[in-house]
Design a protein around this motif. Structure first.
Motif, PDB file in Angstrom:
ATOM      1  N   PRO A  59       0.828  -1.207   0.000  1.00  0.00           N
ATOM      2  CA  PRO A  59       0.000   0.000   0.000  1.00  0.00           C
ATOM      3  C   PRO A  59       0.864   1.259   0.000  1.00  0.00           C
ATOM      4  O   PRO A  59       1.983   1.253   0.504  1.00  0.00           O
ATOM      5  N   GLU A  60       0.349   2.310  -0.575  1.00  0.00           N
ATOM      6  CA  GLU A  60       1.043   3.596  -0.573  1.00  0.00           C
ATOM      7  C   GLU A  60       0.859   4.233   0.794  1.00  0.00           C
ATOM      8  O   GLU A  60      -0.261   4.464   1.240  1.00  0.00           O
ATOM      9  N   LEU A  61       1.958   4.475   1.496  1.00  0.00           N
ATOM     10  CA  LEU A  61       1.893   5.027   2.850  1.00  0.00           C
ATOM     11  C   LEU A  61       2.163   6.523   2.892  1.00  0.00           C
ATOM     12  O   LEU A  61       2.056   7.139   3.945  1.00  0.00           O
ATOM     13  N   GLY A  62       2.541   7.092   1.764  1.00  0.00           N
ATOM     14  CA  GLY A  62       2.804   8.519   1.729  1.00  0.00           C
ATOM     15  C   GLY A  62       4.089   8.909   2.446  1.00  0.00           C
ATOM     16  O   GLY A  62       4.235  10.041   2.912  1.00  0.00           O
ATOM     17  N   LEU A  63       5.036   7.995   2.545  1.00  0.00           N
ATOM     18  CA  LEU A  63       6.309   8.272   3.211  1.00  0.00           C
ATOM     19  C   LEU A  63       7.306   8.824   2.199  1.00  0.00           C
ATOM     20  O   LEU A  63       7.237   8.504   1.011  1.00  0.00           O
TER      21      LEU A  63
END
Length: 80
Positions: A59-63
């Motif tokens: 998943p894209e975690l936005g880190l």
């Protein structure tokens, strides 16, 4: 073959004997299948996975993307 959890508890020896004869037994609880008792066969079953699991989507975690040096600095700081 299908059996209830209560029956499995009371007749486990007979159910395991059925599996040993090659039958698959589905155990249900409140009408829902919760387990499967299957015959064991050593034929063709390796003791560990032998093939790749395939692509994994994370998943894209936005880190933020960090360089190796930045990751090393962060990890060093965690041990202090």
């Amino acid at each position: 073959m299908e059996t209830t959890a209560r029956e499995f508890n009371q007749r486990s020896s007979q159910i395991l004997a059925a599996a040993a004869r090659g039958e698959t037994v589905v155990v249900t609880k409140n009408g829902v299948a919760v387990a499967r008792v299957v015959p064991v066969s050593d034929d063709g079953i390796p003791p560990y996975p032998t093939d790749a699991m395939g692509p994994i989507e994370l998943p894209e975690l936005g880190l933020p993307d960090l360089a190796n040096e930045e990751i090393d600095d962060v990890l060093r700081g965690m041990g202090s």
